[in-house]
Design a protein around this motif. Sequence first.
Motif, PDB file in Angstrom:
ATOM      1  N   TYR A   1       0.999  -1.202   0.049  1.00  0.00           N
ATOM      2  CA  TYR A   1      -0.059   0.095  -0.002  1.00  0.00           C
ATOM      3  C   TYR A   1       0.752   1.196   0.156  1.00  0.00           C
ATOM      4  O   TYR A   1       0.719   2.307  -0.840  1.00  0.00           O
ATOM      5  CB  TYR A   1      -0.879   0.016   1.106  1.00  0.00           C
ATOM      6  N   ALA A   2       1.782   1.327   0.976  1.00  0.00           N
ATOM      7  CA  ALA A   2       2.630   2.583   0.927  1.00  0.00           C
ATOM      8  C   ALA A   2       3.557   2.784  -0.303  1.00  0.00           C
ATOM      9  O   ALA A   2       3.664   3.715  -0.773  1.00  0.00           O
ATOM     10  CB  ALA A   2       3.776   2.139   2.032  1.00  0.00           C
ATOM     11  N   ASP A   3       4.104   1.452  -1.023  1.00  0.00           N
ATOM     12  CA  ASP A   3       4.820   1.835  -2.162  1.00  0.00           C
ATOM     13  C   ASP A   3       3.791   2.224  -3.268  1.00  0.00           C
ATOM     14  O   ASP A   3       4.110   2.929  -3.901  1.00  0.00           O
ATOM     15  CB  ASP A   3       5.230   0.278  -2.740  1.00  0.00           C
ATOM     16  N   GLN A   4       2.488   1.731  -3.470  1.00  0.00           N
ATOM     17  CA  GLN A   4       1.523   1.898  -4.365  1.00  0.00           C
ATOM     18  C   GLN A   4       1.309   3.679  -4.244  1.00  0.00           C
ATOM     19  O   GLN A   4       1.025   4.178  -5.227  1.00  0.00           O
ATOM     20  CB  GLN A   4       0.256   1.271  -4.315  1.00  0.00           C
ATOM     21  N   ASN A   5       1.261   4.117  -2.876  1.00  0.00           N
ATOM     22  CA  ASN A   5       1.060   5.515  -2.847  1.00  0.00           C
ATOM     23  C   ASN A   5       2.156   6.366  -2.298  1.00  0.00           C
ATOM     24  O   ASN A   5       2.152   7.411  -1.969  1.00  0.00           O
ATOM     25  CB  ASN A   5      -0.036   5.384  -1.661  1.00  0.00           C
ATOM     26  N   ASP A   6       3.326   5.752  -2.784  1.00  0.00           N
ATOM     27  CA  ASP A   6       4.367   6.738  -2.794  1.00  0.00           C
ATOM     28  C   ASP A   6       4.857   7.286  -1.197  1.00  0.00           C
ATOM     29  O   ASP A   6       5.080   8.471  -1.166  1.00  0.00           O
ATOM     30  CB  ASP A   6       4.541   7.747  -3.772  1.00  0.00           C
ATOM     31  N   LEU A   7       4.672   6.450  -0.389  1.00  0.00           N
ATOM     32  CA  LEU A   7       5.022   6.735   0.998  1.00  0.00           C
ATOM     33  C   LEU A   7       6.186   6.145   1.665  1.00  0.00           C
ATOM     34  O   LEU A   7       6.518   4.689   1.400  1.00  0.00           O
ATOM     35  CB  LEU A   7       3.798   6.187   1.889  1.00  0.00           C
ATOM     36  N   ASP A   8       6.961   6.853   1.976  1.00  0.00           N
ATOM     37  CA  ASP A   8       8.313   6.457   2.557  1.00  0.00           C
ATOM     38  C   ASP A   8       7.999   6.116   4.222  1.00  0.00           C
ATOM     39  O   ASP A   8       8.186   6.864   4.987  1.00  0.00           O
ATOM     40  CB  ASP A   8       9.296   7.536   2.703  1.00  0.00           C
ATOM     41  N   LEU A   9       7.787   4.820   4.300  1.00  0.00           N
ATOM     42  CA  LEU A   9       7.392   4.369   5.931  1.00  0.00           C
ATOM     43  C   LEU A   9       8.960   4.590   6.655  1.00  0.00           C
ATOM     44  O   LEU A   9       8.645   5.041   7.876  1.00  0.00           O
ATOM     45  CB  LEU A   9       6.896   2.987   5.908  1.00  0.00           C
ATOM     46  N   GLU A  10      10.019   4.276   6.274  1.00  0.00           N
ATOM     47  CA  GLU A  10      11.124   4.525   7.025  1.00  0.00           C
ATOM     48  C   GLU A  10      11.477   6.195   7.604  1.00  0.00           C
ATOM     49  O   GLU A  10      11.571   6.185   8.589  1.00  0.00           O
ATOM     50  CB  GLU A  10      12.333   3.915   6.341  1.00  0.00           C
ATOM     51  N   GLU A  11      11.204   6.804   6.226  1.00  0.00           N
ATOM     52  CA  GLU A  11      11.091   8.365   6.871  1.00  0.00           C
ATOM     53  C   GLU A  11      10.087   8.806   7.783  1.00  0.00           C
ATOM     54  O   GLU A  11      10.337   9.421   8.740  1.00  0.00           O
ATOM     55  CB  GLU A  11      11.260   9.025   5.674  1.00  0.00           C
ATOM     56  N   ALA A  12       8.916   8.119   7.705  1.00  0.00           N
ATOM     57  CA  ALA A  12       7.707   8.449   8.274  1.00  0.00           C
ATOM     58  C   ALA A  12       7.967   7.990   9.703  1.00  0.00           C
ATOM     59  O   ALA A  12       7.369   8.817  10.881  1.00  0.00           O
ATOM     60  CB  ALA A  12       6.270   7.936   7.692  1.00  0.00           C
ATOM     61  N   ILE A  13       8.537   6.798  10.093  1.00  0.00           N
ATOM     62  CA  ILE A  13       8.661   6.427  11.303  1.00  0.00           C
ATOM     63  C   ILE A  13       9.775   7.069  11.985  1.00  0.00           C
ATOM     64  O   ILE A  13       9.417   7.405  13.251  1.00  0.00           O
ATOM     65  CB  ILE A  13       9.009   4.887  11.334  1.00  0.00           C
ATOM     66  N   ARG A  14      10.749   7.566  11.420  1.00  0.00           N
ATOM     67  CA  ARG A  14      11.859   8.357  11.946  1.00  0.00           C
ATOM     68  C   ARG A  14      11.158   9.739  12.228  1.00  0.00           C
ATOM     69  O   ARG A  14      11.517  10.264  13.357  1.00  0.00           O
ATOM     70  CB  ARG A  14      12.894   8.807  10.989  1.00  0.00           C
ATOM     71  N   ARG A  15      10.410  10.374  11.496  1.00  0.00           N
ATOM     72  CA  ARG A  15       9.714  11.546  11.695  1.00  0.00           C
ATOM     73  C   ARG A  15       8.865  11.617  12.718  1.00  0.00           C
ATOM     74  O   ARG A  15       8.960  12.360  13.735  1.00  0.00           O
ATOM     75  CB  ARG A  15       9.103  12.120  10.016  1.00  0.00           C
TER      76      ARG A  15
END
Length: 102
Positions: free
Chosen positions: A80-94
Amino acid sequence: MTLKALLHAVRAVSNIYAKRFNITRDELWYLAKLQEELGELTAAHLKASRRGRSGTSTAQELHTQKEDEAADLLAHLLLYADQNDLDLEEAIRRKWMQYLPA
């Protein structure tokens, strides 16, 4: 394994699955699969906690079912994150790591 490496492997498996079963994946499909997999994890949890019908399954088998369903949910979250161009690693860090001591 990083999330990006895991995503690469999960994406390959998902592509095989989609081709084998002639599934068209779009934004709604990826979101619906998250909901489906969360439901399956919930059912496995209820069985393992004896709040649902566990039949003759052993405690270890029920634990394995929870692991398998949690893996499905994680895999579909990555897709889902890939399809929606979401950077989960960066979001978790942030969002999460800001609360850790420096």
